[in-house]
Design an enzyme around this catalytic site. Sequence first.
Site, short mmCIF file in Angstrom:
data_model
loop_
_atom_site.label_atom_id
_atom_site.label_comp_id
_atom_site.label_asym_id
_atom_site.label_seq_id
_atom_site.Cartn_x
_atom_site.Cartn_y
_atom_site.Cartn_z
CD1 TRP A 1 -1.98 7.84 -0.55
CD2 TRP A 1 -1.78 9.17 -2.07
NE1 TRP A 1 -3.11 7.78 -0.59
CE2 TRP A 1 -3.02 9.24 -1.13
CE3 TRP A 1 -1.34 10.63 -2.85
CZ2 TRP A 1 -4.31 10.09 -1.48
CZ3 TRP A 1 -2.21 11.78 -3.23
CH2 TRP A 1 -3.71 11.60 -2.46
CE1 TYR B 1 -3.92 2.27 0.26
CE2 TYR B 1 -2.40 3.33 2.00
CZ TYR B 1 -3.65 3.40 1.65
OH TYR B 1 -4.02 4.78 1.30
P1 PGD Z 1 3.54 7.84 1.90
O1 PGD Z 1 4.23 9.14 2.72
O2 PGD Z 1 3.09 8.62 0.70
O3 PGD Z 1 2.80 7.22 2.48
O4 PGD Z 1 0.48 6.54 3.98
P2 PGD Z 1 1.73 6.42 2.82
O5 PGD Z 1 2.64 4.73 2.53
O6 PGD Z 1 1.11 6.71 1.43
O7 PGD Z 1 4.39 6.75 1.35
C1 PGD Z 1 5.08 7.16 -0.04
C2 PGD Z 1 6.09 6.17 -0.17
O8 PGD Z 1 6.82 6.00 -1.43
C3 PGD Z 1 7.45 7.04 0.36
O9 PGD Z 1 7.80 6.96 1.24
C4 PGD Z 1 8.09 8.12 -1.31
O10 PGD Z 1 9.28 8.19 -1.02
C5 PGD Z 1 8.33 6.12 -1.95
N1 PGD Z 1 8.16 6.73 -3.26
C6 PGD Z 1 7.33 7.00 -4.14
N2 PGD Z 1 7.77 7.19 -5.94
C7 PGD Z 1 8.46 6.33 -5.34
C8 PGD Z 1 8.25 5.23 -6.92
O11 PGD Z 1 8.62 5.63 -7.80
N3 PGD Z 1 8.94 3.93 -6.76
C9 PGD Z 1 9.08 3.68 -4.85
N4 PGD Z 1 9.52 2.33 -5.15
N5 PGD Z 1 8.81 4.44 -4.11
C10 PGD Z 1 8.13 5.80 -4.21
C11 PGD Z 1 -0.28 7.51 3.72
C12 PGD Z 1 -1.84 6.83 4.34
O12 PGD Z 1 -1.07 7.22 5.46
C13 PGD Z 1 -2.69 7.35 3.83
S1 PGD Z 1 -3.19 8.13 2.37
C14 PGD Z 1 -3.89 7.84 5.29
S2 PGD Z 1 -5.00 9.16 4.80
C15 PGD Z 1 -3.62 7.94 6.32
N6 PGD Z 1 -3.39 8.82 7.54
C16 PGD Z 1 -3.61 8.31 8.52
C17 PGD Z 1 -4.19 9.54 10.10
O13 PGD Z 1 -4.98 10.28 9.81
N7 PGD Z 1 -4.13 9.36 10.77
C18 PGD Z 1 -2.82 7.93 11.10
N8 PGD Z 1 -2.28 8.56 12.43
N9 PGD Z 1 -2.72 7.30 9.93
C19 PGD Z 1 -2.61 7.78 8.86
N10 PGD Z 1 -2.33 6.86 8.37
C20 PGD Z 1 -2.63 6.58 6.41
#
Ligand code: PGD
Length: 759
Positions: free
Chosen positions: A111, A109
């Site tokens: 983004w 999972y």
């Molecule tokens: P990101 O920080 O976007 O978080 O959680 P999510 O795991 O989506 O992580 C994406 C990672 O992908 C980053 O480390 C980035 O460096 C890496 N990345 C980016 N591009 C690439 C690529 O092309 N290739 C590879 N291999 N890696 C890449 C988000 C999630 O967190 C979401 S959507 C929500 S809504 C939740 N919200 C909450 C909340 O409200 N409160 C708490 N306590 N926790 C939450 N967690 C959730």
Amino acid sequence: MTEHRPHSSHYGAFHAAHHPGEDRLSLRPDPGDPEPSPLLRNLPAFSRARVDRPYVRRGWLTRGPGPDPERGRDAFVPVEWDEVVPLLARELDRVRTTHGNSAIFGGSYGWGSAGRFHHAQSQVHRFLNHLGGYTRSVNTYSLGASRNLLSHVVGDDRSIVEPTSYLVLAEHTELFVCFGGMPAKNSQVNAGGVSRHTAAGQLRAARARGARFVLVSPLRDDLADDLDAEWIAPLPGTDTALLLALAYVLLVERRYDAAFCATHVTGFDVFRDYVLGGADGVPKTPAWAAAVCGVPADRIAPLAREMAAHRTLVSLSWSLQRAHRGEQPIWAGIALAALLGQIGLPGGGFGHGYGATAGTGAGLLPYGLPTLPQGTNPVPDFIPVARIADLLLRPGESYEYDGQRLTYPDTRLVYWTGGNPFHHHQDLARLRRAFTRPDTVVVHEPFWTATARHADLVLPATTTLEREDLGAARQDPVLIAMHRVAEPRGQARDDYAIFADLAHELGVGEAFTEGRTARQWLAHLYEGWRADLPPEHRPTEDFDAFWRAGRVTLTGRRTRHTLYERFRADPKRHPLATPSGRIELYSATVASFGYDDCPGHPAWLPPPAPDPEFPLWLVANNPATRLHSQLDHGPHSAAAKVAGREPVRVHPEDAAALGLTEGEVVRLRSAVGSCLAAVVLSDALRPGVLQLATGAWFDPSAPEVATCVHGNPNALTADVGTSRLAQGCTGQHTRVAVERLTAPPPPVRAHQPPPIASR
Ligand code: PGD
């Protein structure tokens, strides 16, 4: 690459040039964007946090695959690409042949980044499908509770995917009652991209036309200041009680739309009986709600009357359901909107997710986008996405989910690309224990996130700036040719290139790549997509012309959500996809599951009695200065830190009672863990409520001081599902104590590489 080239991100389109000598990125937001996002300021984040080459964890390299408590604590050994690819291919083959493909968890999972082809999750799923499949995850951390709930209550999630556009709201809505707000910070981002940030302007237009806004949230800044909203601040997690009391007033004062309820709703009698107290002896009066949610009773009844007298939008944020029994406020909100009888009228009814992303309410293209085919996954096993730690810790155990009894498979290999579970999951100390259990953890990452640090094989991925892609989202009017802006850092490679090499090693290279380079895939996906479009929406530009122009226009975004309009006009001819065809205020299906944590109608299900040891509420919401945990080391995110820690906002009254001062680093402690954070005083909070955004990189480097010394609130949140119906993420709230430190806080090491070892 000093010439500015078109590119895109989840928070905006732009042109950028990289000046390699000075290691500087020059960035110009898209000139068509009326309010470019400040998150773009994080992009020039070239830093030590990059993974510069492939690494293997020392213990895994020396002892081989297997559960290991050292995972996440060990040093990493630099290796060559031509060594790591065969090593990983052998391990994948071992796991699938010895344990079966369900032993590979590829839910992965996250983004990731904007870009239709290099979409990390699509790449890993396509790759694993070519190997015979994997255990997948369903649903999201964003909307874990809602998707299942909505399927029972209104038939599907189209009310989220394609809500009435802001244009219609701006014209028609007289009263916006925003449960959880419509936070401007979240409207910065949209999965896939956003070239025009229009939400804030359209809400201002509604205000200028005379619409009134009521914000219901413990945080005042969940709605923009310039909307002059009335602020009603309930205790976190108590909106259901408030919603039920509003329904109570409509029912007893006969202000509800009886005709609409008779023709468009099922279960009205059951719901009314519950609200009036017939079912449990507790009438859900304003006085009852006031005692639960802390909103004065004499504010509740007038609000209900005002809602009935105006064209009213009941706006339900996604954050409401990311909490204990998160299904209930959404169901109660839909029930309230049903009683008001405005569902299907322009600007009335309910909305779920306005303000959650830039795309919500921006209108939806009536056709799909170029998409990398993922193939089929023959493995039937899946988990609701937020049950990842249970999957790893409880193999073979069963659990309930949406009327089904499921069993956690025995996971031997975890493959993660494009996500950061040590950001997004709850109770990170428990997640650490869970990550010690598999034989092997593989992560592709551009950066040394905590997830990369908890892997055995870390493969350096390029960022979008270092590759070419197609940038688009279905809520945006352009498809952007994302040109390469910078050369790959160190030995970083595209996820596609890594998977292509692994696939060749495993004998499925031709099937995975279909003989195409990345550029050839872009042309193939673009032309295939273009050929399938309805002629009136088909761009005239072929791939080469599109690439040269830097973009094509996508036409036809729908501004009206006709599903409920048609349903309103004729519910027999246009029924909802529920068993009754109507809005289900009582669901016989949900009731048949027999879940006391999600009964057959919306209900107030109180949280466990508060432990006096943790007297304060913490709201752990999405951050304003970065996208989730992405580019936490970037300049915009870094500028908001205080003494290098994530700020925790504290009401001045609470700070005075606790003797806290602005800027002081404190320890927050919950029933599951602790973290450090720096105090920022703010009267934009309900007293008794603290706020700490998600996304500070998890830093467990001084466990004697705190589970995380940087300020990641998921060190504090509990790893419990919303209910057996959806098993969604409940990370939005937790209860905490604040402690002053008696010694200087340890340094934050989250953005530095882990220890590097030689063999
Ligand atoms: P990101 O920080 O976007 O978080 O959680 P999510 O795991 O989506 O992580 C994406 C990672 O992908 C980053 O480390 C980035 O460096 C890496 N990345 C980016 N591009 C690439 C690529 O092309 N290739 C590879 N291999 N890696 C890449 C988000 C999630 O967190 C979401 S959507 C929500 S809504 C939740 N919200 C909450 C909340 O409200 N409160 C708490 N306590 N926790 C939450 N967690 C959730």
